[in-house]
Design a protein around this motif. Structure first.
Motif, mmCIF file in Angstrom:
data_model
loop_
_atom_site.group_PDB
_atom_site.id
_atom_site.type_symbol
_atom_site.label_atom_id
_atom_site.label_comp_id
_atom_site.label_asym_id
_atom_site.label_seq_id
_atom_site.Cartn_x
_atom_site.Cartn_y
_atom_site.Cartn_z
ATOM 1 N N THR A 79 -25.794 -3.632 22.300
ATOM 2 C CA THR A 79 -24.791 -3.759 21.232
ATOM 3 C C THR A 79 -25.411 -3.580 19.846
ATOM 4 O O THR A 79 -24.802 -3.947 18.838
ATOM 5 C CB THR A 79 -24.101 -5.126 21.319
ATOM 6 N N GLU A 82 -23.484 -2.085 16.989
ATOM 7 C CA GLU A 82 -22.357 -2.852 16.457
ATOM 8 C C GLU A 82 -22.744 -3.658 15.220
ATOM 9 O O GLU A 82 -21.873 -4.038 14.428
ATOM 10 C CB GLU A 82 -21.799 -3.777 17.541
ATOM 11 N N ARG A 85 -21.624 -1.787 12.138
ATOM 12 C CA ARG A 85 -20.221 -1.356 12.091
ATOM 13 C C ARG A 85 -19.466 -1.953 10.895
ATOM 14 O O ARG A 85 -18.844 -1.231 10.109
ATOM 15 C CB ARG A 85 -19.530 -1.730 13.400
#
Length: 424
Positions: A79, A82, A85
């Motif tokens: 991840t 992320e 993001r």
């Protein structure tokens, strides 16, 4: 010389600058035992001091955990992408699900055109600006050919109509009105790389959609430079790089935006397993089920080592107060540069970037009196004394004061060195 244009004033402006401490968060190249005056953030941003630590953390995790690093800890690699993001969404004015860091800029442009350039015999054309960055032009020309059409007739270039080679909104509107029935895609820059001109993306998107075309933006020179509002601007897609104003390093992983209205659309796309929905990705089934949003355009594992410097840089942007704070300082830096040139160098330098703050970012593009030969001579002199801008053919020197690490004193130094070269 007025006090407002003196070295003393430049030093006072630096002392009053609330972002002055961020210069010390970067590694400035040295020239003969002093810091270089570095104005190339529009080409390659400086290295954040935190970048090395971020990369070393990934290397250490790899050394101690190997494959388990994908699944362990807060910075697990599964991840890892992320983490950038939400900071990226804030910078480009998007919802978190509308952005993704992946690939490189021109690769992302091709992947977006797979979905958003869907030419027909009635609508085969792509509309761009004349003098677009070569990579963009190569990409759209090859896409037109790939679909069986002819760039000689189906690549429409909007010519500059303003004195310094810039393009008015009226010219863009006329081009879309004239060619709109044939245009499948309008692809436009946030900032034109050679002139430094910034554009009204909301209005361009409105005009393109009203003509029945999709619209995408190349934000290579705009991301981290200008406040953006991609969601509200209603772009279908956008692409950008992170090695300029977002300081993620040479060849850094790039970014892409896909508007929320396309989040679950059944669009053609090139597919890869990292775009598959996370919940069932490791079932290894043959059917592709895209992750909703921009992440559904991913192909391969995130490049974790490349994402680490970006993460370090994004933390600095947030710490500085985001794009509003950076833009406030940027306008002051660029205005100071403009005022000094107009007061002291008008016989030597011509500014071709628009004067209106809303039509430019950090960059001022300059032509040197006497033409290309004199321009190259000045550019080479500046490099020899540790003042680094960049040169763009045929005759432009670009000077880009970046608010995270450039100072008002840097700008004053540039002007003094031009005067020295000219022979005051």
């Amino acid at each position: 010389m007025t006090h407002a244009l003196s070295r003393t004033h430049a030093i006072a402006l630096d002392a009053a600058d609330p972002l002055r401490g961020f210069r010390h968060e970067f590694l400035l190249p040295r020239h003969k035992h002093t810091d270089q005056a570095y104005f190339c953030g529009n080409s390659l941003g400086l290295q954040p001091k935190g970048a090395r630590k971020a990369v070393e953390q990934v290397l250490d995790k790899w050394a101690h955990e190997a494959v388990e690093g994908h699944f362990r800890g807060q910075a697990q690699w599964m991840t890892y992408h992320e983490q950038v993001r939400e900071p990226l969404a804030r910078i480009v004015g998007a919802l978190p699900g509308e952005v993704v860091a992946m690939n490189t800029l021109t690769a992302n442009l091709h992947f977006m055109m797979v979905s958003f350039y869907r030419p027909t015999s009635q609508r085969p054309a792509i509309l761009i600006e004349a003098g677009a960055f070569p990579s963009d032009r190569h990409a759209v020309e090859s896409q037109i050919r790939f679909h069986g059409f002819n760039p000689d007739t189906d690549l429409i270039e909007v010519q500059p109509d303003e004195a310094e080679g810039t393009i008015s909104m009226a010219a863009i509107e006329r081009a879309i009105a004239e060619h709109g029935q044939r245009v499948a895609l309008v692809l436009w820059p946030g900032i034109q790389y050679r002139t430094g001109q910034a554009f009204d993306l909301t209005e361009i998107a409105r005009l393109a959609h009203a003509a029945g075309a999709t619209v995408g933006f190349d934000l290579a020179h705009a991301v981290g430079n200008l406040p953006l509002a991609l969601h509200d601007a209603d772009a279908d897609f956008a692409v950008w790089c992170h090695y300029k104003y977002l300081n993620a390093g040479p060849g850094a992983v790039a970014g892409a935006f896909v508007h929320q209205r396309h989040a679950q659309a059944d669009l053609p796309r090139f597919a890869g397993w990292w775009g598959h929905e996370k919940e069932t990705r490791f079932l290894m089934a043959p059917e592709f089920k895209p992750t909703p949003g921009a992440e559904g355009w991913q192909l391969s594992n995130p490049p974790v080592l490349a994402l680490a410097p970006l993460l370090a840089s994004l933390e600095l942007v947030d710490k500085a107060g985001g794009m509003a704070a950076l833009r406030a300082k940027s306008e002051k830096l660029t205005s100071f540069l403009e005022e000094l040139i107009e007061a002291r160098l008008l016989d030597t330098l011509e500014i071709i970037t628009p004067a209106e703050p809303e039509r430019r970012g950090c960059q001022l593009s300059l032509r040197v009196a006497g033409g290309r030969e004199q321009g190259r001579e000045l550019f080479d002199y500046l490099v020899s004394v540790g003042v680094l801008g960049d040169w763009r053919e045929p005759d432009v020197i670009r000077i880009s004061p970046v608010p995270l690490y450039n100072s008002f004193k840097d700008i004053y130094r540039f002007v003094e060195e031009v005067e020295t070269w000219r022979g005051v």
